[in-house]
Design a protein around this motif. Structure first.
Motif, PDB file in Angstrom:
ATOM      1  N   TYR A 182      44.084  -1.395 -14.357  1.00 33.30           N
ATOM      2  CA  TYR A 182      44.217  -0.717 -12.643  1.00 33.30           C
ATOM      3  C   TYR A 182      44.408  -2.130 -12.128  1.00 33.30           C
ATOM      4  CZ  TYR A 182      39.304  -1.204 -11.407  1.00 33.30           C
ATOM      5  OH  TYR A 182      38.672  -2.095 -10.765  1.00 33.30           O
ATOM      6  N   PHE A 183      44.229  -3.330 -12.118  1.00 34.36           N
ATOM      7  CA  PHE A 183      44.441  -4.796 -11.344  1.00 34.36           C
ATOM      8  C   PHE A 183      45.795  -4.927 -11.667  1.00 34.36           C
ATOM      9  CE2 PHE A 183      39.384  -5.137 -12.871  1.00 34.36           C
ATOM     10  CZ  PHE A 183      39.401  -5.120 -11.382  1.00 34.36           C
ATOM     11  N   GLN A 184      46.490  -4.247 -12.395  1.00 34.36           N
ATOM     12  CA  GLN A 184      47.731  -4.633 -13.019  1.00 34.36           C
ATOM     13  C   GLN A 184      49.229  -3.448 -12.141  1.00 34.36           C
ATOM     14  OE1 GLN A 184      49.065  -7.969 -14.157  1.00 34.36           O
ATOM     15  NE2 GLN A 184      46.398  -8.224 -14.225  1.00 34.36           N
ATOM     16  N   TRP A 185      48.494  -2.319 -11.892  1.00 29.40           N
ATOM     17  CA  TRP A 185      49.183  -1.375 -11.223  1.00 29.40           C
ATOM     18  C   TRP A 185      49.703  -1.567  -9.119  1.00 29.40           C
ATOM     19  CZ3 TRP A 185      51.508   2.935 -13.774  1.00 29.40           C
ATOM     20  CH2 TRP A 185      51.074   3.057 -15.431  1.00 29.40           C
ATOM     21  N   ASP A 186      51.199  -1.513  -9.322  1.00 29.22           N
ATOM     22  CA  ASP A 186      51.253  -1.436  -7.661  1.00 29.22           C
ATOM     23  C   ASP A 186      50.053  -0.963  -6.415  1.00 29.22           C
ATOM     24  OD1 ASP A 186      53.344  -3.156  -8.766  1.00 29.22           O
ATOM     25  OD2 ASP A 186      54.878  -1.472  -8.153  1.00 29.22           O
ATOM     26  N   ARG A 245      46.203  -3.514  -1.674  1.00 29.68           N
ATOM     27  CA  ARG A 245      45.163  -5.431  -1.691  1.00 29.68           C
ATOM     28  C   ARG A 245      46.241  -6.658  -0.851  1.00 29.68           C
ATOM     29  NH1 ARG A 245      44.495  -8.378  -7.042  1.00 29.68           N
ATOM     30  NH2 ARG A 245      46.812  -8.610  -6.646  1.00 29.68           N
ATOM     31  N   ASP A 246      46.723  -6.872  -1.454  1.00 29.07           N
ATOM     32  CA  ASP A 246      47.804  -8.081  -0.611  1.00 29.07           C
ATOM     33  C   ASP A 246      47.950  -7.807   0.511  1.00 29.07           C
ATOM     34  OD1 ASP A 246      47.221  -9.404  -4.078  1.00 29.07           O
ATOM     35  OD2 ASP A 246      49.143  -8.530  -4.052  1.00 29.07           O
ATOM     36  N   ARG A 262      49.311   7.918  -2.124  1.00 32.99           N
ATOM     37  CA  ARG A 262      48.521   7.231  -0.941  1.00 32.99           C
ATOM     38  C   ARG A 262      47.454   6.133  -1.232  1.00 32.99           C
ATOM     39  NH1 ARG A 262      50.404   5.862   3.838  1.00 32.99           N
ATOM     40  NH2 ARG A 262      48.894   5.816   5.896  1.00 32.99           N
ATOM     41  N   THR A 263      47.597   5.309  -0.971  1.00 33.98           N
ATOM     42  CA  THR A 263      46.213   4.307  -1.198  1.00 33.98           C
ATOM     43  C   THR A 263      46.492   3.855  -0.213  1.00 33.98           C
ATOM     44  OG1 THR A 263      45.517   2.177  -2.826  1.00 33.98           O
ATOM     45  CG2 THR A 263      48.581   2.738  -2.326  1.00 33.98           C
ATOM     46  N   VAL A 264      45.046   3.115  -0.023  1.00 34.57           N
ATOM     47  CA  VAL A 264      44.310   2.528   1.404  1.00 34.57           C
ATOM     48  C   VAL A 264      43.505   1.371   0.608  1.00 34.57           C
ATOM     49  CG1 VAL A 264      43.289   3.161   3.563  1.00 34.57           C
ATOM     50  CG2 VAL A 264      44.264   5.237   2.405  1.00 34.57           C
ATOM     51  N   PRO A 265      43.165   0.503   1.560  1.00 40.18           N
ATOM     52  CA  PRO A 265      42.207  -0.718   1.209  1.00 40.18           C
ATOM     53  C   PRO A 265      40.575  -0.680   1.820  1.00 40.18           C
ATOM     54  CG  PRO A 265      43.980  -1.230   2.770  1.00 40.18           C
ATOM     55  CD  PRO A 265      44.673   0.387   2.167  1.00 40.18           C
ATOM     56  N   PHE A 280      37.921  -7.985   1.350  1.00 38.60           N
ATOM     57  CA  PHE A 280      38.530  -6.587   0.280  1.00 38.60           C
ATOM     58  C   PHE A 280      37.673  -6.174  -0.468  1.00 38.60           C
ATOM     59  CE2 PHE A 280      40.921  -5.525  -3.103  1.00 38.60           C
ATOM     60  CZ  PHE A 280      41.678  -4.395  -2.667  1.00 38.60           C
ATOM     61  N   TRP A 281      37.323  -5.282  -0.747  1.00 40.32           N
ATOM     62  CA  TRP A 281      36.407  -4.275  -1.346  1.00 40.32           C
ATOM     63  C   TRP A 281      36.766  -3.470  -2.692  1.00 40.32           C
ATOM     64  CZ3 TRP A 281      31.792  -1.435  -0.503  1.00 40.32           C
ATOM     65  CH2 TRP A 281      30.518  -1.024  -1.411  1.00 40.32           C
ATOM     66  N   GLY A 282      37.738  -2.747  -1.997  1.00 43.53           N
ATOM     67  CA  GLY A 282      38.710  -2.277  -3.094  1.00 43.53           C
ATOM     68  C   GLY A 282      39.700  -1.079  -2.419  1.00 43.53           C
ATOM     69  N   VAL A 283      40.167   0.348  -2.812  1.00 42.24           N
ATOM     70  CA  VAL A 283      41.015   0.878  -2.490  1.00 42.24           C
ATOM     71  C   VAL A 283      41.237   1.894  -2.882  1.00 42.24           C
ATOM     72  CG1 VAL A 283      43.300  -1.037  -3.184  1.00 42.24           C
ATOM     73  CG2 VAL A 283      42.579   0.760  -4.742  1.00 42.24           C
TER      74      VAL A 283
END
Length: 633
Positions: free
Chosen positions: A140-144, A150-151, A174-177, A184-187
């Motif tokens: 999952y680290f490679q998914w948008d 994260r970025d 819908r993704t929230v960091p 940064f810890w996660g999303v």
């Protein structure tokens, strides 16, 4: 001119009648076409805006869930995988409008020694199902949906995609960091399955051959009658100009080529701000104008019948045709004046006159029936609006509106405003004395809109007052209210709130922030955010402990509380009314009475929004402590 009566009638009446009737037919035909086009534009634009707004409200409501996830993780109340998976299972199971939800972490952070951890619950074919996204075959680290928040460090909607490892369906996310120790810890995410969106799009009634389609923010087809083009083709491929207009985040109506059949059509489109989608409704011109063309044919046929009748009558018996025509004209005048119950009973041996009489009677019957239907529809609409207004009146009666609220208490002043949006909302505020020396005041925001949110608001207020009446400490009171709401809330609703208790004689203040924007402390010309302890919103999950923060107000200090309808207000350029601007505005009214402070903030928010319609409830409250009461005697 000398000649027979028939000749003179034909020359002086027949010829002008032919010319005039031809002009009337032509003018009526053109007006019919123009009217059909205008009605189509009005109806299509309203329909597109309505369905786009429904989609926008659905996505906006869903977007609150990952934001709540982020607050839960940052609050530190969840520390083990078992707690996290149980929490996710409860949220997804209680929200049928979302497909699934997950919380994923950066490497070697949540689970010691694990390179990744990402529990994911979703509504599968066998009910509620679970997938661990940190398996070896799914990085999952490679998914948008992980990399972009994260970025960028901000919440966002992803472009629709096919998630092969986390559910296996076409979806948007819908993704929230969220952060830990300022890192940064996660999303946290929620997924909206697009198959449901596609199905609902196909149900929009658009005549016999009209249809609706939806494109993503990059122009790709998300919902389209030709399933082979979904997520494989874009609107730019078929109509670059239409694609440019639909991707400009503005609505419109234009004549263009049908993207499916490549035929002339009218297309109405409107944006859904959440998710970056744009909805379009396609109306084939041939189908829309069919009624106008039929009317033209009817007018032409009726005109020919009338002309033939006129000339035959003039040649045979001018008087036999003049009487029924006179009666018909009189009847038409009465119908024009509103007498739709009128029926003609003209007896004439002329077939054309009889047909005209029957057509007139059919027209009056149809008009009468249409008027009855219109009156019924109007009555139903007025009743619905009346019930909605009554519900809003009842809701507004639950919050105090009499100011000054406590004129007999010189120790403090308090003022609050609530400006609801078009729908019944979930914002509320309240203040009351627990005893002679302690004032309880609060402001909150229920997730969601409409009557369910208003009812949830009323339940919350009732529970709070019941808890304070038992004299419980503020932290224990919040725990009890949270447990009661969790026991009663089957729909996954929750409420963010700031609840405070002020000792009016000493200025000692204790407050608890349950997932709500922190209040501002106004001390002289200085305005600072009063952060305090972070807690999870009430009703989100049972078994939570709530922490309070204590401070002491100096004489003249003021508190300003608000809901996210203030900082999330949008101007016509889609810019947010952020906390920095709010802090500056509060500072400008720091020395003013609390009523001028609250009204000044609301006025500035409405000025910032301009002509843009208010999208969320706006609630503000201000309290200033003047100091202990003067000594008696």
């Amino acid at each position: 001119m000398k000649g027979t009566l028939s000749t003179r009638l034909m020359v002086w009446i027949g010829v002008p009648a032919v010319l005039l009737f031809a002009f009337v037919l032509w003018f009526s035909a053109q007006r019919a076409v123009q009217r059909v086009i205008a009605q189509t534009q009005t109806s299509a634009t309203a329909t597109a805006q309505y369905h786009a707004a429904r989609l926008d409200r659905t996505l906006n409501a869903a977007a609150k869930i990952p934001a709540m996830h982020a607050l839960v993780m940052e609050s530190g109340v969840i520390t083990t995988p078992a707690q996290l998976e149980g929490y996710l299972r409860g949220v997804v199971g209680g929200n049928k409008d979302i497909y699934g939800s997950c919380i994923v972490f950066r490497p070697y952070s949540f689970v010691e020694g694990a390179s990744g951890y990402g529990p994911y619950y979703y509504h599968g074919t066998n009910g509620l199902e679970f997938v661990q996204l940190a398996e070896a075959d799914y990085n999952y680290f490679q998914w948008d949906w992980y990399r972009q928040p994260r970025d960028l460090g901000e919440a966002l909607w992803t472009e629709p995609y096919f998630d092969e490892g986390g559910g296996g369906v076409l979806m948007t996310t819908r993704t929230v960091p969220f952060r830990r120790d300022d890192l940064f810890w996660g999303v946290a995410t929620i997924d909206i399955a697009l198959d449901q969106l596609i199905a609902e799009t196909g149900k929009i009634p658009l005549g016999q051959s009209g249809y609706a389609f939806i494109i993503s923010k990059q122009g790709r087809y998300v919902a389209f009658p030709d399933k082979s083009k979904i997520m494989k083709a874009s609107i730019q491929d078929t109509d670059p100009e239409l694609g440019r207009l639909m991707m400009s985040d503005e609505g419109g109506f234009l004549s263009a080529m049908d993207p499916l059949r490549r035929e002339a059509a009218w297309i109405a489109f409107a944006p859904a701000q959440n998710g970056g989608f744009s909805l379009a409704l396609v109306y084939p011109q041939a189908e829309v104008l069919a009624a106008a063309f039929d009317l033209q044919k009817e007018l032409l046929a009726l005109g020919l019948v009338g002309l033939v009748t006129l000339f035959v009558a003039l040649l045979i018996v001018a008087r036999s045709i003049s009487k029924p025509i006179t009666q018909l004209a009189a009847a038409a005048q009465k119908v024009a004046e509103g007498d739709l119950a009128l029926r003609l009973s003209v007896q004439s041996p002329t077939v054309e006159v009889a047909n005209l009489t029957n057509a007139f009677n059919k027209m009056t019957r149809d008009l009468q029936m249409r008027m009855q239907e219109l009156r019924y529809t109007t009555t139903v609409k007025e009743r619905y609006e009346g019930e909605l207004n009554a519900a809003r009146t009842i809701q507004m009666s639950l919050v105090p509106k009499r100011f000054p609220a406590f004129p007999e208490r010189p120790e403090f002043d308090i003022h609050a405003l609530l400006r609801p949006a078009r729908e019944i909302g979930g914002d509320f505020y309240d203040f009351y004395f627990i005893d002679d020396e302690r004032l309880c005041f609060l402001i909150g925001d229920v997730s969601g809109k409409g009557v369910p949110a208003a009812l949830f608001m009323a339940v919350t207020q009732t529970l709070l007052k019941a808890s304070t009446s038992r004299g419980l400490p503020l932290a224990q009171m919040m725990v009890q209210v949270n447990e009661e709401l969790c026991n009663q809330a089957e729909s996954g609703m929750f409420v963010s709130m700031v609840c405070a208790v002020l000792e009016v004689k000493t200025g000692a203040l204790t407050f608890c922030n349950a997932g709500h924007p922190p209040p501002f402390l106004v001390s002289g010309p200085t305005v600072t955010s009063l952060a305090g302890q972070k807690n999870v919103a009430l009703g989100a999950m049972p078994g939570l402990a709530y922490q309070t923060t204590s401070t002491r107000l100096a004489p003249g200090d003021a508190l300003f509380l608000y809901t996210d309808g203030v900082t999330e207000a949008l101007d016509p350029g889609e810019h947010f009314y952020d906390g920095a601007r709010l802090q500056v505005v509060i500072g400008g009214f720091a020395a003013q009475p609390v009523e001028k402070l609250t009204r000044g903030v609301v006025t500035d928010v409405r000025s910032f929004c301009g002509e843009r319609e208010q999208s969320d409830d706006i609630s503000v409250m201000a309290l200033r402590w003047h100091g202990p009461p003067p000594a008696a005697g």
